[in-house]
Design a protein around this motif. Structure first.
Motif, short mmCIF file in Angstrom:
data_model
loop_
_atom_site.label_atom_id
_atom_site.label_comp_id
_atom_site.label_asym_id
_atom_site.label_seq_id
_atom_site.Cartn_x
_atom_site.Cartn_y
_atom_site.Cartn_z
N TYR A 1 0.94 -1.30 0.05
CA TYR A 1 -0.12 0.01 0.07
C TYR A 1 0.80 1.30 0.02
O TYR A 1 0.54 2.18 -0.68
CB TYR A 1 -0.85 -0.07 1.18
CG TYR A 1 -1.70 1.16 1.46
CD1 TYR A 1 -2.61 1.93 0.63
CD2 TYR A 1 -1.41 2.03 2.68
CE1 TYR A 1 -3.21 3.01 0.71
CE2 TYR A 1 -2.14 3.11 3.06
CZ TYR A 1 -3.01 3.46 2.23
OH TYR A 1 -3.58 4.63 2.46
N TRP A 2 1.87 1.31 0.79
CA TRP A 2 2.71 2.36 0.73
C TRP A 2 3.17 2.93 -0.54
O TRP A 2 3.56 3.85 -0.83
CB TRP A 2 3.83 2.61 1.75
CG TRP A 2 3.49 2.03 3.41
CD1 TRP A 2 3.99 1.08 4.19
CD2 TRP A 2 2.33 2.77 4.08
NE1 TRP A 2 3.27 1.05 5.25
CE2 TRP A 2 2.26 2.10 5.23
CE3 TRP A 2 1.44 3.71 3.90
CZ2 TRP A 2 1.34 2.55 6.36
CZ3 TRP A 2 0.72 4.19 4.90
CH2 TRP A 2 0.67 3.46 6.22
N ARG A 3 3.71 1.90 -1.17
CA ARG A 3 4.30 1.89 -2.43
C ARG A 3 3.27 2.16 -3.67
O ARG A 3 3.56 2.49 -4.76
CB ARG A 3 5.21 0.59 -2.83
CG ARG A 3 6.49 0.53 -1.87
CD ARG A 3 7.21 -0.88 -2.22
NE ARG A 3 8.50 -0.70 -1.27
CZ ARG A 3 8.53 -0.84 0.07
NH1 ARG A 3 7.29 -1.03 0.68
NH2 ARG A 3 9.60 -0.95 0.90
N SER A 4 2.01 1.87 -3.31
CA SER A 4 0.81 2.13 -4.19
C SER A 4 0.68 3.72 -4.39
O SER A 4 -0.21 4.20 -5.27
CB SER A 4 -0.24 1.45 -4.05
OG SER A 4 -0.14 0.20 -4.19
N MET A 5 1.39 4.37 -3.40
CA MET A 5 0.95 6.09 -3.40
C MET A 5 2.47 6.78 -3.56
O MET A 5 3.66 6.29 -3.34
CB MET A 5 0.61 6.36 -2.07
CG MET A 5 -0.82 5.68 -1.86
SD MET A 5 -1.64 6.19 -0.36
CE MET A 5 -0.49 5.33 0.81
N SER A 6 2.36 7.79 -4.17
CA SER A 6 3.50 8.83 -3.99
C SER A 6 3.08 10.19 -4.17
O SER A 6 1.94 10.81 -4.28
CB SER A 6 4.17 8.65 -5.53
OG SER A 6 4.92 9.78 -5.93
N PRO A 7 3.84 11.10 -3.45
CA PRO A 7 3.87 12.49 -3.31
C PRO A 7 3.35 13.19 -4.76
O PRO A 7 2.75 14.00 -4.88
CB PRO A 7 4.96 12.96 -2.73
CG PRO A 7 5.58 11.92 -1.81
CD PRO A 7 5.29 10.55 -2.68
N LYS A 8 3.88 12.69 -5.67
CA LYS A 8 3.42 13.37 -7.01
C LYS A 8 2.50 12.13 -7.84
O LYS A 8 2.40 12.51 -9.14
CB LYS A 8 5.06 13.26 -7.85
CG LYS A 8 5.98 14.30 -6.95
CD LYS A 8 7.25 14.39 -7.72
CE LYS A 8 8.10 15.39 -7.21
NZ LYS A 8 9.27 15.51 -7.96
N GLY A 9 1.85 11.41 -7.23
CA GLY A 9 1.03 10.53 -7.88
C GLY A 9 -0.28 11.09 -8.29
O GLY A 9 -0.45 12.22 -8.23
N GLY A 10 -1.22 10.16 -8.62
CA GLY A 10 -2.68 10.51 -9.07
C GLY A 10 -2.64 10.74 -10.65
O GLY A 10 -1.58 10.60 -11.59
N GLY A 11 -3.80 11.26 -11.21
CA GLY A 11 -3.91 11.33 -12.47
C GLY A 11 -4.21 9.98 -13.40
O GLY A 11 -4.52 8.98 -12.77
N LYS A 12 -3.69 9.96 -14.46
CA LYS A 12 -4.07 8.72 -15.51
C LYS A 12 -2.63 8.09 -15.72
O LYS A 12 -1.59 8.66 -15.69
CB LYS A 12 -4.83 9.24 -16.64
CG LYS A 12 -5.93 9.60 -16.52
CD LYS A 12 -6.61 10.38 -18.01
CE LYS A 12 -7.61 10.95 -17.59
NZ LYS A 12 -8.68 11.48 -19.31
N PRO A 13 -2.80 6.77 -15.84
CA PRO A 13 -1.65 5.86 -16.24
C PRO A 13 -1.05 6.16 -17.73
O PRO A 13 -2.01 6.84 -18.36
CB PRO A 13 -2.16 4.53 -16.05
CG PRO A 13 -3.41 4.42 -16.47
CD PRO A 13 -4.00 6.05 -15.79
#
Length: 212
Positions: A81-93
């Motif tokens: 779970y921690w690695r599924s997120m990033s401070p610069k994450g979100g948006g589209k793949p």
């Protein structure tokens, strides 16, 4: 003996979507507590020599080892779970993952709708997963409590959202849908998911998490 893996970012790095206080309790208390419990349960037994995924698979389905399974699975689920997120994450793949979502899930908008429905519709505690299933196609589903796709060999997880209330209650109160919006729009690490997808051909389920 298991060790608590370090967070891949600072405790305040996901704010304001997930605040530092949430991370301090979730990682420093809940996650650490699962690690400590596993070590206590396996200490002095033949299970002490097993690494995390083999341990989970060894005790999965054994009612006499349910407490051990729950705690070990929660260690793995939190690492992922921690690695599924990033401070610069979100948006589209982008790239191959975006193409696979387009061809198998009908595009990003349909993926987002299905993921949010699975996450908000999951009764009680658990997780929402995007996995490559045993057919090689993408699947989205919610799982209860500590259940994890790495208990078997037929799925490769790409990303997950933690649905336990302690993951979002301080920031979003009882609004799980707002938490999932924040996860998808601002936090989800598509690069991590894409790297897991790229590894599908050579990895078994559970090995998508970077080695500790």
């Amino acid at each position: 003996m298991l060790e608590l893996s370090p967070l891949p970012y600072a405790e305040d790095a996901l704010a304001p979507h997930i605040g530092a206080e949430t991370l301090a309790f979730h990682y420093g208390k809940h996650h650490k507590g699962y690690v400590d419990k596993v070590n206590k349960l396996v200490d002095g037994t033949e299970l002490d020599a097993l690494s995390l995924v083999p341990l989970i698979r060894k005790v999965a389905g054994d009612r006499s080892k349910k407490t051990l399974f729950n705690n070990a699975a929660q260690v793995w689920n939190h690492d992922f779970y921690w690695r599924s997120m990033s401070p610069k994450g979100g948006g589209k793949p982008r790239g191959a993952l975006a193409e696979k979502i387009d061809s198998e899930l009908g595009g990003y908008d349909k993926f987002r709708k299905r993921f949010k429905e699975a996450a908000t519709g999951q009764f009680g505690s658990g997780y929402c997963w995007l996995v490559v299933g045993d057919t090689g196609r993408l699947e989205i589903y919610g799982s209860p409590n500590a259940e994890t796709p790495v208990a078997g060999n037929d799925e490769v997880p790409l990303l997950t959202a933690d649905l336990w209330e302690h993951a979002y209650y301080l920031d979003h109160r009882n609004e799980r849908d707002a938490y999932i919006d924040a996860f998808l729009d601002h936090l989800v690490d598509w690069d991590f998911a894409a790297a897991n997808l790229a590894s599908v051909a050579s990895l078994k389920a559970g090995q998508a998490v970077p080695a500790k």
